[in-house]
Design a protein around this motif. Structure first.
Motif, PDB file in Angstrom:
ATOM      1  N   HIS A   1      20.787  23.156  19.006  1.00 12.05           N
ATOM      2  CA  HIS A   1      20.947  24.576  19.317  1.00 12.05           C
ATOM      3  C   HIS A   1      20.747  24.755  20.814  1.00 12.05           C
ATOM      4  N   LEU A   2      21.739  25.348  21.460  1.00  8.86           N
ATOM      5  CA  LEU A   2      21.677  25.561  22.919  1.00  8.86           C
ATOM      6  C   LEU A   2      21.585  27.052  23.212  1.00  8.86           C
ATOM      7  N   THR A   3      20.550  27.471  23.947  1.00  8.68           N
ATOM      8  CA  THR A   3      20.502  28.860  24.412  1.00  8.68           C
ATOM      9  C   THR A   3      20.771  28.825  25.913  1.00  8.68           C
ATOM     10  N   LEU A   4      21.929  29.316  26.300  1.00  9.83           N
ATOM     11  CA  LEU A   4      22.355  29.204  27.694  1.00  9.83           C
ATOM     12  C   LEU A   4      21.621  30.206  28.584  1.00  9.83           C
ATOM     13  N   ALA A   5      21.394  29.795  29.823  1.00  7.58           N
ATOM     14  CA  ALA A   5      20.804  30.707  30.816  1.00  7.58           C
ATOM     15  C   ALA A   5      21.802  30.857  31.962  1.00  7.58           C
TER      16      ALA A   5
ATOM     17  N   PRO B   1      40.533  28.267  10.834  1.00  7.31           N
ATOM     18  CA  PRO B   1      39.926  26.939  10.972  1.00  7.31           C
ATOM     19  C   PRO B   1      40.739  26.040  11.906  1.00  7.31           C
ATOM     20  N   VAL B   2      40.039  25.278  12.712  1.00  6.67           N
ATOM     21  CA  VAL B   2      40.702  24.284  13.562  1.00  6.67           C
ATOM     22  C   VAL B   2      39.896  22.989  13.491  1.00  6.67           C
ATOM     23  N   LYS B   3      40.462  21.934  14.066  1.00  2.84           N
ATOM     24  CA  LYS B   3      39.769  20.647  14.069  1.00  2.84           C
ATOM     25  C   LYS B   3      38.394  20.816  14.727  1.00  2.84           C
ATOM     26  N   VAL B   4      37.410  20.063  14.248  1.00  2.00           N
ATOM     27  CA  VAL B   4      36.050  20.234  14.779  1.00  2.00           C
ATOM     28  C   VAL B   4      35.992  19.859  16.262  1.00  2.00           C
ATOM     29  N   PHE B   5      35.502  20.788  17.082  1.00  2.62           N
ATOM     30  CA  PHE B   5      35.361  20.501  18.515  1.00  2.62           C
ATOM     31  C   PHE B   5      34.052  21.020  19.090  1.00  2.62           C
ATOM     32  N   LEU B   6      33.299  21.813  18.306  1.00  8.88           N
ATOM     33  CA  LEU B   6      32.074  22.422  18.840  1.00  8.88           C
ATOM     34  C   LEU B   6      30.874  21.826  18.103  1.00  8.88           C
ATOM     35  N   PRO B   7      30.233  20.826  18.706  1.00  9.42           N
ATOM     36  CA  PRO B   7      29.215  20.093  17.949  1.00  9.42           C
ATOM     37  C   PRO B   7      27.857  20.777  17.862  1.00  9.42           C
ATOM     38  N   THR B   8      27.574  21.776  18.700  1.00  9.41           N
ATOM     39  CA  THR B   8      26.250  22.418  18.679  1.00  9.41           C
ATOM     40  C   THR B   8      26.393  23.906  18.361  1.00  9.41           C
ATOM     41  N   VAL B   9      25.274  24.537  18.095  1.00 11.82           N
ATOM     42  CA  VAL B   9      25.241  26.012  18.061  1.00 11.82           C
ATOM     43  C   VAL B   9      25.072  26.453  19.517  1.00 11.82           C
ATOM     44  N   VAL B  10      25.847  27.443  19.941  1.00  8.83           N
ATOM     45  CA  VAL B  10      25.737  27.920  21.321  1.00  8.83           C
ATOM     46  C   VAL B  10      25.380  29.403  21.311  1.00  8.83           C
ATOM     47  N   VAL B  11      24.351  29.739  22.086  1.00  3.24           N
ATOM     48  CA  VAL B  11      23.917  31.132  22.196  1.00  3.24           C
ATOM     49  C   VAL B  11      23.892  31.503  23.672  1.00  3.24           C
TER      50      VAL B  11
ATOM     51  N   HIS C   1      25.694  38.078  25.305  1.00  2.00           N
ATOM     52  CA  HIS C   1      25.571  38.682  23.970  1.00  2.00           C
ATOM     53  C   HIS C   1      26.461  37.996  22.937  1.00  2.00           C
ATOM     54  N   VAL C   2      26.335  36.706  22.810  1.00  2.00           N
ATOM     55  CA  VAL C   2      27.162  36.032  21.816  1.00  2.00           C
ATOM     56  C   VAL C   2      26.484  34.756  21.309  1.00  2.00           C
ATOM     57  N   TYR C   3      26.674  34.463  20.028  1.00  2.00           N
ATOM     58  CA  TYR C   3      26.310  33.155  19.505  1.00  2.00           C
ATOM     59  C   TYR C   3      27.480  32.662  18.672  1.00  2.00           C
ATOM     60  N   VAL C   4      27.686  31.359  18.714  1.00  2.00           N
ATOM     61  CA  VAL C   4      28.866  30.810  18.049  1.00  2.00           C
ATOM     62  C   VAL C   4      28.551  29.417  17.526  1.00  2.00           C
ATOM     63  N   SER C   5      29.099  29.129  16.351  1.00  2.00           N
ATOM     64  CA  SER C   5      29.005  27.770  15.819  1.00  2.00           C
ATOM     65  C   SER C   5      30.270  27.515  15.012  1.00  2.00           C
TER      66      SER C   5
ATOM     67  N   LEU D   1      32.975  31.769  28.036  1.00  2.00           N
ATOM     68  CA  LEU D   1      32.253  30.513  27.784  1.00  2.00           C
ATOM     69  C   LEU D   1      33.208  29.363  27.504  1.00  2.00           C
ATOM     70  N   MET D   2      34.280  29.665  26.727  1.00  2.00           N
ATOM     71  CA  MET D   2      35.204  28.601  26.303  1.00  2.00           C
ATOM     72  C   MET D   2      36.641  29.079  26.491  1.00  2.00           C
ATOM     73  N   PRO D   3      37.145  29.053  27.731  1.00  2.00           N
ATOM     74  CA  PRO D   3      38.488  29.581  27.982  1.00  2.00           C
ATOM     75  C   PRO D   3      39.562  28.832  27.181  1.00  2.00           C
ATOM     76  N   GLY D   4      39.253  27.603  26.798  1.00  2.00           N
ATOM     77  CA  GLY D   4      40.245  26.770  26.119  1.00  2.00           C
ATOM     78  C   GLY D   4      40.626  27.247  24.729  1.00  2.00           C
ATOM     79  N   ILE D   5      39.922  28.212  24.179  1.00  2.55           N
ATOM     80  CA  ILE D   5      40.248  28.602  22.796  1.00  2.55           C
ATOM     81  C   ILE D   5      41.006  29.937  22.741  1.00  2.55           C
ATOM     82  N   SER D   6      41.644  30.284  23.851  1.00  2.00           N
ATOM     83  CA  SER D   6      42.273  31.615  23.915  1.00  2.00           C
ATOM     84  C   SER D   6      43.388  31.814  22.885  1.00  2.00           C
ATOM     85  N   LYS D   7      43.937  30.710  22.352  1.00  3.59           N
ATOM     86  CA  LYS D   7      45.041  30.862  21.386  1.00  3.59           C
ATOM     87  C   LYS D   7      44.539  30.980  19.939  1.00  3.59           C
ATOM     88  N   MET D   8      43.244  30.804  19.744  1.00  3.05           N
ATOM     89  CA  MET D   8      42.732  30.886  18.359  1.00  3.05           C
ATOM     90  C   MET D   8      42.795  32.308  17.844  1.00  3.05           C
ATOM     91  N   ARG D   9      43.090  32.424  16.556  1.00  6.96           N
ATOM     92  CA  ARG D   9      43.183  33.773  15.984  1.00  6.96           C
ATOM     93  C   ARG D   9      41.924  34.133  15.196  1.00  6.96           C
TER      94      ARG D   9
END
Ligand code: PYC
Length: 444
Positions: A136-140, A294-304, A309-313, A351-359
């Motif tokens: 679990h990563l809590t970003l600063a 759903p997409v192929k697994v690419f996010l191995p941790t929980v990110v907060v 104001h966001v958390y994602v897994s 945080l993750m510009p690479g996922i802009s095409k995800m719906r």
């Protein structure tokens, strides 16, 4: 205090489902071949006219309390009532994140016990809860956030919790999809890294406790709304919550006599408490969440990210599950909103510009009972026999097992266990708040 001490036959742990042939690997193979359907995980019952304990709320807290009452204390004449269905409230609407990297020593010890119970849950309840200890990563993104992360890390380490502050390079190595470059609006300066944190399948947790409690004799009554709590003596009418003793509850399916009522609700906690004449320092806010395709697994941790104001897994199915802070107004409405989606998407893409095409597939909301210090209200109340396990804000799911275990002990022994003593209602009048705002997933 009315206690259940007289009802216990000594502390013992029983599990009627672990090892049961009905749920064994052989049973699974047999059903796969024959197509035979599974037995019902919990049964429907007629409502009895009395129970030793009535628990309001068939979410993870209420079900866990029922299970531990039966398994640890031999108290089985217990009814769990819910106006909806098992796990239909916050327990089925959360983002399934578990962690123990809190800010106060009281919070750390408490949530760590929950994580320990989550770790052994699959075996204890004989159900695949899909616990994924992924870190679990809590970003600063600011110096002050980094300071809070260091503070949390030190408090955590003092209690033996695996938690430390890492820099952008280590963050990138752990989670390559995060933009750790300096060219962003809020560059990532570091993170609190908590390897034991992760996710767990929330429905399986609810069902596991429900099935295990049912197997030990607990009755679960869905679609059974509590309409009033019967209190004799005291000052309920005055609204000051002074004294009196619980003798029963009224429900949409009839009246029940009982000396013990546990309020294990989320979203409606203050309304239920008011029925017993107890005032709680709680305001109720919706919390929205959303899930992508759903997409192929690419996010191995929980990110907060508290600042964004966001958390994602990412779930095992490949969907991204997002949450944010509670809506800034008090309401019991659970509708999602376009504002939320737009804001959330914007922050996630920072945080993750690479996922802009995800719906985005869907969004939903649940209700959060917020207390002034972001800690729960647990234990006895000024009304004898009326106990509370409420005020869970946005962190109730991760506390389910320990809350159930501790509230069961509280009921069975008539004493407040050490682990929950700091969360007593009296702290608000004694001025002894347990300030956990700095460890809430996001700023609220
Ligand atoms: O406190 O970790 C947390 C949390 C996650 C989602 C909502 N709250």
């Amino acid at each position: 205090m009315t206690t259940m001490r007289m009802l216990t036959t000594g502390i013992r742990r029983r599990s009627a489902v672990s090892g049961s042939a009905r749920y064994s690997a052989a049973g699974l193979i047999k059903r796969g071949i024959t197509g035979e359907s599974w037995p019902r995980a919990w049964r429907d019952h007629e409502l009895k006219s009395s129970y030793d304990v009535v628990i309001i709320g068939a979410g993870v807290h209420g079900l866990a309390a029922a299970y531990y009452l039966a398994a640890n204390h031999g108290i089985t004449n217990v009814a769990v009532l819910d106006k909806g269905y098992v796990g239909g409230g916050g327990s089925g609407r959360n983002t399934a994140i578990v962690r123990s990297n809190y800010l106060t020593p009281e919070g750390v010890a408490f949530y760590d016990r929950s994580l320990t119970l989550y770790n052994t849950m699959a075996g204890d309840l004989n159900i695949n809860v899909m616990f994924s200890e992924r870190g679990h990563l809590t970003l600063a993104h600011t110096d002050s956030a980094l300071r809070t992360m260091r503070w949390r890390a030190e408090v955590n380490k003092l209690q033996g919790i695996d938690s430390n502050v890492i820099g952008p390079d280590e963050i990138k190595a752990l989670t390559p999809s995060l933009d750790t470059s300096a060219n962003t609006r809020y560059p990532i300066l570091g993170a609190l890294y908590h390897p034991p944190g992760g996710t767990i399948r929330h429905d399986a947790v609810n069902w596991g406790y429900a099935r295990a409690a049912n197997a030990l004799g607990v009755q679960i009554h869905q679609n059974t709304e509590v309409t009033d709590i019967v209190v004799v003596g005291g000052e309920r009418e005055s609204g000051r919550g002074g004294g009196g003793r619980v003798t029963g509850v009224r429900t949409t399916r009839g009246d029940i006599a009982t000396p013990i009522v546990l309020n294990a609700t989320a979203g409606w906690a203050s309304l239920i408490a008011a029925m017993a004449g107890v005032r709680l320092p709680i305001t109720t806010h919706p919390l929205q969440a959303a899930v992508t395709e759903p997409v192929k697994v690419f996010l191995p941790t929980v990110v907060v990210s508290g600042s964004l104001h966001v958390y994602v897994s990412q779930t095992d199915r490949g969907e991204l599950v997002f949450g944010a802070s509670v809506d800034p107004f008090a309401t019991y409405d659970m509708r999602g909103s376009l504002d939320f989606t737009e804001e959330l998407a914007g922050h996630v893409l920072e945080l993750m510009p690479g996922i802009s095409k995800m719906r985005l597939l869907r969004q939903w909301a649940g209700l959060c009972d917020m207390t002034p210090d972001y800690s729960p209200v647990m234990g006895f109340t000024p009304v004898e026999g009326f106990l509370s396990d409420v005020g869970w804000g946005t962190y109730g799911f991760k506390a389910g097992p320990v809350s159930g275990e501790q509230m069961a002990e509280c009921i069975a022994t008539g004493r407040t266990p050490k682990l929950i003593a700091p969360f007593a209602l009296e702290r608000f009048t004694a001025g002894q708040l347990v300030g956990e705002k700095g460890a809430a997933a996001v700023g609220h």
